[in-house]
Design a protein around this motif. Sequence first.
Motif, mmCIF file in Angstrom:
data_model
loop_
_atom_site.group_PDB
_atom_site.id
_atom_site.type_symbol
_atom_site.label_atom_id
_atom_site.label_comp_id
_atom_site.label_asym_id
_atom_site.label_seq_id
_atom_site.Cartn_x
_atom_site.Cartn_y
_atom_site.Cartn_z
ATOM 1 N N ASN A 1 0.823 -1.211 0.000
ATOM 2 C CA ASN A 1 0.000 0.000 0.000
ATOM 3 C C ASN A 1 0.857 1.263 0.000
ATOM 4 O OD1 ASN A 1 -2.625 -1.352 0.247
ATOM 5 N ND2 ASN A 1 -1.856 -1.960 2.248
ATOM 6 N N PHE B 1 1.049 4.240 -0.776
ATOM 7 C CA PHE B 1 0.216 5.355 -1.249
ATOM 8 C C PHE B 1 1.035 6.585 -1.624
ATOM 9 C CE2 PHE B 1 0.536 5.909 3.323
ATOM 10 C CZ PHE B 1 0.742 7.277 3.467
ATOM 11 N N ALA C 1 -6.430 5.674 -6.812
ATOM 12 C CA ALA C 1 -5.565 4.603 -6.304
ATOM 13 C C ALA C 1 -4.867 5.048 -5.018
ATOM 14 C CB ALA C 1 -4.538 4.200 -7.351
ATOM 15 N N ARG C 2 -4.439 6.297 -4.963
ATOM 16 C CA ARG C 2 -3.786 6.822 -3.756
ATOM 17 C C ARG C 2 -4.757 6.849 -2.585
ATOM 18 N NH1 ARG C 2 0.692 10.876 -2.784
ATOM 19 N NH2 ARG C 2 0.370 11.487 -0.633
ATOM 20 N N ALA D 1 -5.289 3.224 -1.391
ATOM 21 C CA ALA D 1 -4.086 2.695 -0.751
ATOM 22 C C ALA D 1 -3.829 3.371 0.593
ATOM 23 C CB ALA D 1 -2.879 2.852 -1.674
ATOM 24 N N THR D 2 -4.133 4.676 0.681
ATOM 25 C CA THR D 2 -3.969 5.392 1.949
ATOM 26 C C THR D 2 -4.887 4.805 3.011
ATOM 27 O OG1 THR D 2 -3.349 7.424 0.802
ATOM 28 C CG2 THR D 2 -4.094 7.655 3.078
ATOM 29 N N ALA E 1 -6.199 1.777 3.070
ATOM 30 C CA ALA E 1 -5.745 0.424 3.394
ATOM 31 C C ALA E 1 -4.512 0.463 4.302
ATOM 32 C CB ALA E 1 -5.445 -0.350 2.118
ATOM 33 N N PHE E 2 -3.597 1.393 4.030
ATOM 34 C CA PHE E 2 -2.384 1.512 4.831
ATOM 35 C C PHE E 2 -2.733 1.811 6.293
ATOM 36 C CE2 PHE E 2 1.099 3.855 6.748
ATOM 37 C CZ PHE E 2 2.195 3.057 6.442
#
Length: 140
Positions: free
Chosen positions: A98, A100, A107-108, A111-112, A114-115
């Motif tokens: 992830n 990000f 996508a960022r 991923a942010t 999820a991180f």
Amino acid sequence: MSFTPRPIAAILDARATWFLARLALTGPYILGGLVKLSDWQGAIAEQAHFGLQPAALFAALTIAVELVGPALILMDAMAWLGAGMLGAFTLLAAIVANGFWTMEGPARFMATNAFFEHLGLVGGFALIAIVSRQRVTVRA
């Protein structure tokens, strides 16, 4: 000092609640380890997808962490070790999967989220280690 209503205190103090909370936190790792174990080639492909080489070694290590860590936590035997294994694994996986900071747009954003969800899991594993230790101290 805080006031906890008796019915809530009874739930929180129940041995079953302690076990179910640990099972809820470790369940996805158990499932992930079993799925990878049943689909070895898929497990290797997953590691290769993230650039981890040798992929077979990383797949084996991942399966071991995802099965041994929860076992230690669920048995409440060296829960600190199981929690440390899963916490470190989760943090490393979040960084690898992830990233990000290298992305843009939707996508960022995904991923942010999820991180930071993974960081929350790391916090949960820290709490498991803390509470497990306190429970041992109280029993002693």
